[in-house]
Design a protein around this motif. Structure first.
Motif, PDB file in Angstrom:
ATOM      1  N   THR A   3       0.809  -1.223   0.000  1.00 40.20           N
ATOM      2  CA  THR A   3       0.000   0.000   0.000  1.00 40.20           C
ATOM      3  C   THR A   3       0.835   1.262   0.000  1.00 40.20           C
ATOM      4  O   THR A   3       0.288   2.362  -0.036  1.00 40.20           O
TER       5      THR A   3
ATOM      6  N   THR B  57      -4.745  -6.431   0.200  1.00 46.52           N
ATOM      7  CA  THR B  57      -3.535  -5.693   0.557  1.00 46.52           C
ATOM      8  C   THR B  57      -2.814  -6.418   1.687  1.00 46.52           C
ATOM      9  O   THR B  57      -3.335  -7.367   2.273  1.00 46.52           O
ATOM     10  N   GLU B  58      -1.598  -5.959   1.966  1.00 44.11           N
ATOM     11  CA  GLU B  58      -0.771  -6.619   2.967  1.00 44.11           C
ATOM     12  C   GLU B  58      -1.500  -6.699   4.304  1.00 44.11           C
ATOM     13  O   GLU B  58      -2.213  -5.784   4.700  1.00 44.11           O
TER      14      GLU B  58
ATOM     15  N   THR C 270      -3.967  -1.088   4.472  1.00 37.84           N
ATOM     16  CA  THR C 270      -3.656  -2.489   4.761  1.00 37.84           C
ATOM     17  C   THR C 270      -4.901  -3.229   5.239  1.00 37.84           C
ATOM     18  O   THR C 270      -5.911  -2.616   5.593  1.00 37.84           O
TER      19      THR C 270
ATOM     20  N   THR D 207      -1.533  -6.969   8.303  1.00 39.61           N
ATOM     21  CA  THR D 207      -0.746  -6.649   9.496  1.00 39.61           C
ATOM     22  C   THR D 207      -1.331  -7.414  10.673  1.00 39.61           C
ATOM     23  O   THR D 207      -2.044  -6.877  11.519  1.00 39.61           O
TER      24      THR D 207
END
Length: 734
Positions: free
Chosen positions: A292, A373-374, A346, A376
């Motif tokens: 992102t 998206t990544e 994210t 976390t």
């Protein structure tokens, strides 16, 4: 006129918020948690309220985890999607349904008549769905309803409600097979199959009766040319869908998936692959861990055999907005085959779609693609630690994590969710506290933390209450009933029974503490084992768990090795916990785990026909053997791996007949689920014998009486007088 647009609806046509090109109005991919659907509700496109019963056993209508598998269905449509399964139990049946929502701010208001149902003259509605039945005979069906979800609201069904295995389309449950009714209220659609099939239903609403066309496994490029199956069928306006399976045979399952309703054919087949539609290049559909920090470029290829003027791009983390083509998802028009998107966050799933545009109003709606998206996820800092405590102690388990987004915590045990109450607190915090622990609190606990990226589970942390888990005094109870002879005096309920060659009566000896008839005499032919049918014992330590074992014995002179006591899987490395003495080594007692053994060597014989106490302890690291109250030997063995508490036996080890059986007396057999201390061992021994023992020899105890006093000083001074050199003389007498 049969159907007209109301004045209010007419006004709304001019005041409504504009949306994108014509797109599906209603869609449900059954993205629900697997389980009962009754009462469930998702924020699905075009529906209102919850799923409701329409007759029969609606609780049998469930969502299963897997979508129906159909060639060409886009990954994003299937993502996290299930399928509705209607199960027919015991010749009963079930029906479940949901009402449509007529949003005044949407184009669908143009299709709603004065009866608040879809069906305005001159308008056309298309409905697509997947259906799969396990049995082709009646009854099952996809149904349209008006104002009621049961048979009284029946408008139209596609399924089988007639003899044989022929599919039908039927209006108003009018199954009259008279030739005058075929093509009006009833028509046949061909032989039913047990395959997953795509159906598209077209309803042309008209003043003098509505027409119905059913496309079964149709072409996805263009609407097929086909005469209506029902003509002038009457008022087919509807405001609900139901799904049903019924009666015969019991055990039927019918599955439905990907229900879609729109105002054009292309709206309701947009989720299925066709050559003329735009194709995704990147990010690939279903991509994960998209970064992102920079903008992302969406790339696609034009459809095959089309010459487009441009592309309308829809992009959002709201699936419904992309499916419906809402303005909130529209990000622009381009003549290129790529566009940049930025400002992504994210822990999101983003959906996107490309509509190919031609001379207005022509266009080809796109598939729905997605990427993540990544993530976390929470980062684990420390795990909860297993605890073994005495009853009445307060304990806490802590699962510490770091997270960039807000967290929720939930603790679980083997029964499910842990809730606050009684002696439990902190069930939804990082620290679970159990006050004044009791045996009922024993369990394995773990915590699940959830943030915007997902969830992370802690390791299991066992809670054990330190206690005696088996105690057999082996006293004569003064009863002739053998069922009363071998009772467990702990709270674990591990009563025993005699096994192998059981004598007609049992013989007793004075116990280790002198109690008359306080010990059983074993004749080398029987032993004492569990009464449980599955061969196990309650609470006996297994795996690499801590333990303590204590027992008294005398005798044991035999030609071969003698098994005293044990349990586990004999013959497998480190999978038993047993004790043996050997005629060839009368001063040795062996704690054997099978090829992972510890021998305690003594300066005196254990086969001298006097009482001896053996204790073995293990704290999951160190194993120690005590004999007659004193520590003899310890080691740090390879981990214990006892698979179960099966083959538990007093007076015998190994499970072969008449091998490793003990001849002699046994008394006071105890098993603990923790490692008792050297002081505990000494206390137990001296309580029985009345003797004092030297638990730890002090420094400067020169005369071996386990204390330092004037006699030790006198011995030291006598050496001085002889030697005159200090400390050499002291060293020479140590």
């Amino acid at each position: 006129m049969k159907k007209v647009v109301s004045l209010v609806q007419f006004f709304l046509l001019f005041c409504m918020v504009s949306v994108g090109l014509s797109d599906p109005y209603a869609y449900d991919g059954f993205d629900y948690e697997p389980g009962q659907l009754l009462g469930a509700s998702n924020d699905t496109l075009g529906f209102t309220g919850t799923w409701q019963a329409g007759g029969g056993a609606a609780t049998q209508c469930t969502v299963i985890a897997d979508s129906l598998d159909y060639p060409g269905v886009d990954t994003a449509v299937q993502l996290d999607s299930g399928a509705l399964q209607v199960i027919v139990p015991n010749f009963e049946g079930g029906r479940i349904g949901r009402y449509l929502e007529f949003d005044p701010n949407s184009t669908i208001v143009d299709y709603v008549n004065d009866n608040n149902a879809l069906g305005v003259s001159g308008k056309t509605i298309y409905i697509s769905f997947l259906m799969k039945t396990s049995v082709t005979t009646p009854f099952y069906g996809f149904e349209l309803k008006r104002d009621n979800l049961d048979d009284s609201g029946a408008i139209l069904y596609i399924g089988n409600d007639m003899a044989g295995s022929e599919l039908q389309v039927c209006a108003f449950r009018d199954r009259n097979t008279d030739p005058s009714n075929i093509g009006v209220h009833l028509n046949y659609l061909g032989t039913a199959t047990t395959n997953t099939e795509l159906f598209v239903v077209k309803i042309d609403f008209q003043d003098d009766g509505d027409d119905v066309t059913v496309y079964r496994e149709p072409s996805l490029e263009d609407e097929p040319v086909k005469a209506p199956d029902l003509v002038n069928a009457g008022d087919l306006s509807f405001n609900a869908f139901t799904f049903a399976a019924w009666v015969d045979p019991a055990g039927r399952t019918v599955q439905f998936d990907e229900i879609c309703m729109g105002t054009t054919y292309r709206d309701v087949v947009r989720f299925y692959e066709k050559a003329s539609r735009a194709k995704v290049v990147s990010p690939v559909d279903g991509a994960v861990d998209i970064q992102t920090s920079e903008s992302v470029t969406l790339n696609w290829n034009p459809g095959i055999g089309v010459s487009v003027e441009g592309y309308e791009v829809y992009f959002s983390d709201n699936f419904k907005a992309v499916v419906a083509g809402y303005d909130s998802a529209f990000i622009g028009t381009t003549t290129a085959t790529s566009i940049d998107v930025s400002g992504l966050t994210t822990d999101k799933t983003y959906y996107w779609s490309i509509a190919e545009t031609f001379a207005d109003p022509n266009y080809i709606p796109g598939a729905i693609w997605s990427f993540d998206t990544e993530k976390t996820y929470p980062v684990v800092v420390s795990q909860p630690v297993p605890q073994s405590v005495f009853a009445g102690v307060d304990v806490s388990f802590t699962f510490a994590v770091n997270s960039v987004s807000p967290l929720t915590y939930q603790w679980y045990d083997q029964y499910g969710v842990v809730v606050d109450g009684g002696n439990v607190s902190g069930a939804q915090t990082e620290t679970l506290t159990i006050g004044s622990v009791q045996i009922a609190d024993e369990d394995s606990y773990y915590c699940q933390v959830v943030n915007s990226a997902g969830s992370v589970d802690s390791a299991l942390a066992a809670l054990k209450v330190k206690r005696l888990v088996g105690y057999w005094d082996l006293d004569d109870p003064g009863s002739s009933d053998p069922e009363e002879l071998w009772l467990d005096n702990s709270a674990s309920g591990n009563d025993l029974m005699a096994a192998y060659t059981v004598p007609e009566s049992f013989t007793w000896a004075d116990g280790a503490d002198g109690t008359p008839a306080g010990a059983v005499l074993l004749d080398g032919k029987f032993g004492l084992g569990t009464k449980k049918a599955d061969g196990t014992m309650n609470d006996i330590p297994v795996g690499n768990d801590p333990y303590s074992v204590s027992f008294w014995f005398k005798g044991g002179v035999q030609a071969s090795g003698v098994g005293l006591f044990g349990w586990g899987n004999y013959g497998s490395y480190s999978q038993t916990n047993s004790f043996a003495i050997w005629p060839s080594s009368p001063n040795r007692i062996q704690n054997y785990w099978w090829d992972n053994d510890l021998n305690a060597e003594l300066s005196y014989s254990l086969q001298d026909d006097t009482w001896h106490n053996v204790v073995s302890t293990y704290d999951s690291v160190t194993r120690t053997v005590y004999v007659d109250g004193l520590k003899v030997v310890s080691d740090t063995p390879a981990p214990h791996n006892v698979q179960s508490s099966e083959n538990f036996m007093i007076g015998k080890t190994t499970m072969s007949a008449e091998t490793f059986e003990f001849v002699g007396a046994m008394d006071e057999v105890k098993v603990f689920n923790y490692a008792i201390t050297a002081s505990d061992v000494a206390e137990h021994y001296t309580a029985f014998t009345g003797e004092s023992i030297c638990l730890s020899k002090p420094v400067y105890d020169f005369n071996d009486d386990c204390k330092v006093d004037l006699s030790d000083i006198a011995d030291m001074m006598a050496e001085w007088l002889t030697c005159g050199i200090y400390p050499d003389c002291i060293n020479s007498i140590e």
